[in-house]
Design a protein around this motif. Structure first.
Motif, short mmCIF file in Angstrom:
data_model
loop_
_atom_site.label_atom_id
_atom_site.label_comp_id
_atom_site.label_asym_id
_atom_site.label_seq_id
_atom_site.Cartn_x
_atom_site.Cartn_y
_atom_site.Cartn_z
N GLY A 293 77.42 -41.67 -50.16
CA GLY A 293 76.94 -40.30 -50.14
C GLY A 293 77.14 -39.68 -51.50
O GLY A 293 78.29 -39.52 -51.95
N ASP A 294 76.05 -39.36 -52.20
CA ASP A 294 76.12 -38.83 -53.55
C ASP A 294 75.95 -37.31 -53.53
O ASP A 294 75.22 -36.76 -52.71
N ARG A 295 76.63 -36.66 -54.45
CA ARG A 295 76.59 -35.20 -54.54
C ARG A 295 75.20 -34.67 -54.86
O ARG A 295 74.77 -33.63 -54.34
N ASP A 296 74.47 -35.41 -55.73
CA ASP A 296 73.20 -34.90 -56.24
C ASP A 296 71.98 -35.64 -55.72
O ASP A 296 70.87 -35.08 -55.75
N THR A 297 72.15 -36.89 -55.26
CA THR A 297 70.97 -37.70 -54.92
C THR A 297 70.95 -38.21 -53.48
O THR A 297 70.14 -39.08 -53.15
N GLY A 298 71.82 -37.70 -52.63
CA GLY A 298 71.76 -38.04 -51.21
C GLY A 298 72.36 -39.38 -50.83
O GLY A 298 73.36 -39.81 -51.40
N ALA A 299 71.73 -40.06 -49.87
CA ALA A 299 72.28 -41.28 -49.28
C ALA A 299 71.71 -42.54 -49.94
O ALA A 299 70.53 -42.61 -50.26
N ASN A 309 67.61 -45.74 -51.80
CA ASN A 309 67.92 -44.31 -51.76
C ASN A 309 67.11 -43.63 -50.66
O ASN A 309 65.93 -43.89 -50.50
N TYR A 310 67.78 -42.78 -49.87
CA TYR A 310 67.13 -42.09 -48.76
C TYR A 310 67.17 -40.57 -48.98
O TYR A 310 68.18 -40.02 -49.45
N THR A 311 66.07 -39.93 -48.61
CA THR A 311 66.04 -38.47 -48.52
C THR A 311 66.26 -38.11 -47.06
O THR A 311 65.46 -38.47 -46.20
N LEU A 312 67.35 -37.42 -46.76
CA LEU A 312 67.69 -37.14 -45.37
C LEU A 312 66.69 -36.18 -44.74
O LEU A 312 66.30 -36.34 -43.60
N GLU A 313 66.31 -35.16 -45.48
CA GLU A 313 65.33 -34.19 -45.00
C GLU A 313 64.80 -33.40 -46.18
O GLU A 313 65.54 -33.08 -47.11
N LYS A 314 63.53 -33.12 -46.16
CA LYS A 314 62.94 -32.33 -47.25
C LYS A 314 63.43 -30.88 -47.17
O LYS A 314 63.74 -30.38 -46.10
N ASN A 315 63.47 -30.26 -48.31
CA ASN A 315 63.82 -28.83 -48.42
C ASN A 315 65.26 -28.51 -48.00
O ASN A 315 65.55 -27.40 -47.57
N LEU A 316 66.15 -29.50 -48.13
CA LEU A 316 67.56 -29.21 -47.90
C LEU A 316 68.09 -28.30 -49.00
O LEU A 316 67.70 -28.40 -50.16
N LYS A 317 68.99 -27.39 -48.62
CA LYS A 317 69.60 -26.53 -49.63
C LYS A 317 70.39 -27.34 -50.64
O LYS A 317 70.44 -27.00 -51.82
N SER A 318 71.01 -28.41 -50.16
CA SER A 318 71.78 -29.30 -51.04
C SER A 318 71.72 -30.72 -50.49
O SER A 318 71.87 -30.92 -49.29
N PRO A 319 71.51 -31.72 -51.35
CA PRO A 319 71.51 -33.11 -50.88
C PRO A 319 72.92 -33.68 -50.76
O PRO A 319 73.08 -34.83 -50.35
N MET A 320 73.92 -32.89 -51.11
CA MET A 320 75.29 -33.40 -51.16
C MET A 320 75.80 -33.83 -49.79
O MET A 320 75.70 -33.09 -48.81
N ILE A 321 76.39 -35.03 -49.75
CA ILE A 321 77.00 -35.57 -48.54
C ILE A 321 78.51 -35.55 -48.72
O ILE A 321 79.06 -36.21 -49.60
N TRP A 322 79.20 -34.78 -47.86
CA TRP A 322 80.66 -34.69 -47.93
C TRP A 322 81.32 -35.88 -47.26
O TRP A 322 82.34 -36.38 -47.72
#
Length: 353
Positions: A293-299, A309-322
């Motif tokens: 899980g990347d702070r800037d580029t998602g999963a 590389n995966y985009t979890l959902e378009k138009n997310l406020k932040s791609p960051m995965i905690w």
């Protein structure tokens, strides 16, 4: 006539007294030391970020937020607990369940345990640290603030254990715990900002810049660690990406897969698309794939050969995965910085909570 009035008056007084006794008894009965949730909803209402997830032995989910406390989901509705209900702090760093079914929360301050409807808080005495780790026992480990050690619960007391820092330590380095992972042999791997530590039950060892063979322009700022099923140690950094340690050999995994931008400062700057430089979460799925899980580029997923590389959902406020959590159904849940939780269904991501 006067006697009848007096008798009626006496009976009225006795009735009123009995009524008051009944009322007091009822209030006492309802004021048991049981927690009352602040609210119940059918949707998760966190917005500050999901930092920890646990599915307990009954199948219920406990969800820890960045600054809004804890939510409990029983399959039908969400209940919320904060400092108003007994939590020691509203920032949740970790959630664990012990062998008795008690739920433990590592917070930004102390440790809280939930049992039979109420919270109990355990604090650590930093003025009385312990250096001999093998003199304590217990499988519950907790963040100890920004102190240079970790908390270990032995069933009765919370013990503060000091890390064996190098003598030539940089005073700017911080040894606050950021993640913990146990390997297949029972060794505990403890990530701190400035170094990685491991404890085999007898000795605690430091794995620092020198032992990881880092270059001059590479500085540790560890945010995640995973000991996988093959014995490999994955170390996620905020700046230099992922380091992969296999026995005594360590490589910069992100660099090997061309996931560090040529112009990267290798610090905390925002990363370019297609890079993996700020990894805050790592997990292994049931098929042995490693997820990041990347702070800037998602999963990201590594299948043993290639990265995707995966985009979890378009138009997310932040791609960051905690956080990335594998539940009892072997489903991977991704806790996001915007308060959403997504599940990977094998092909795509769907919002779970």
């Amino acid at each position: 006539m006067d006697k009848k009035i007096k008798l009626i008056y006496l009976l009225l007084i006795l009735t009123l007294n009995f009524s008051c006794v009944e009322k007091k008894s009822t209030e006492k009965e309802t004021n048991k030391p049981e927690m009352v949730a602040t609210s119940k909803t059918d949707t998760l209402k966190f917005t500050s970020g999901i930092r920890a997830i646990l599915q307990d032995h009954k199948g219920n989910y406990w969800i820890g937020s960045h600054n809004e406390g804890v939510s409990y989901y029983n399959g039908e509705s969400f209940e919320y607990f904060t400092t108003n209900e007994g939590l020691s702090d509203n920032q949740i760093r970790s959630i664990q369940e012990d062998e008795n079914g008690k739920i433990w929360f590592g917070t930004a301050k102390d440790v809280s345990v939930y049992d039979k409807g109420k919270f109990t808080t355990y604090s650590t005495n930093f003025n009385n640290p312990r250096y001999e780790w093998n003199e304590t026992n217990g499988d519950l480990w907790f963040y100890a603030g920004e102190e240079d050690g970790i908390n270990r619960f032995d069933g009765i007391n919370m013990n503060y254990l000091i890390f064996p820092k190098p003598k030539n330590e940089n005073p700017n380095n911080a040894y606050g715990v950021t993640d913990i992972s146990k390997d297949k042999d029972g060794k505990v791997w403890i990530a701190t900002y400035a170094a990685l530590f491991n404890f085999d039950g007898k000795m605690v060892n430091i794995v620092d810049n020198e032992k990881l063979n880092l270059k001059e322009n590479e500085f540790l700022h560890i945010r995640s660690v995973l000991a996988d099923s093959k014995g490999r140690i994955w170390i996620g950094n905020n700046g230099i990406g992922v380091l992969l340690k296999e026995d005594e050999i360590t490589i910069n995994f992100s660099e090997k897969h061309h996931l560090i931008h040529p112009t990267s400062t290798r610090r905390g700057d925002k990363s370019q698309p297609g890079t993996m430089e700020h990894v805050f979460a790592i997990e292994e799925d049931s098929e042995g794939n490693i997820w990041f899980g990347d702070r800037d580029t998602g999963a990201w997923r590594f299948d043993g050969k290639t990265m995707k590389n995966y985009t979890l959902e378009k138009n997310l406020k932040s791609p960051m995965i905690w956080t990335i959590y594998k539940d009892k159904n072997n489903s991977l849940l991704f806790g996001m910085a915007d308060g959403n939780i997504f599940k990977f269904n094998g092909k795509t991501f769907e919002k779970q909570f």
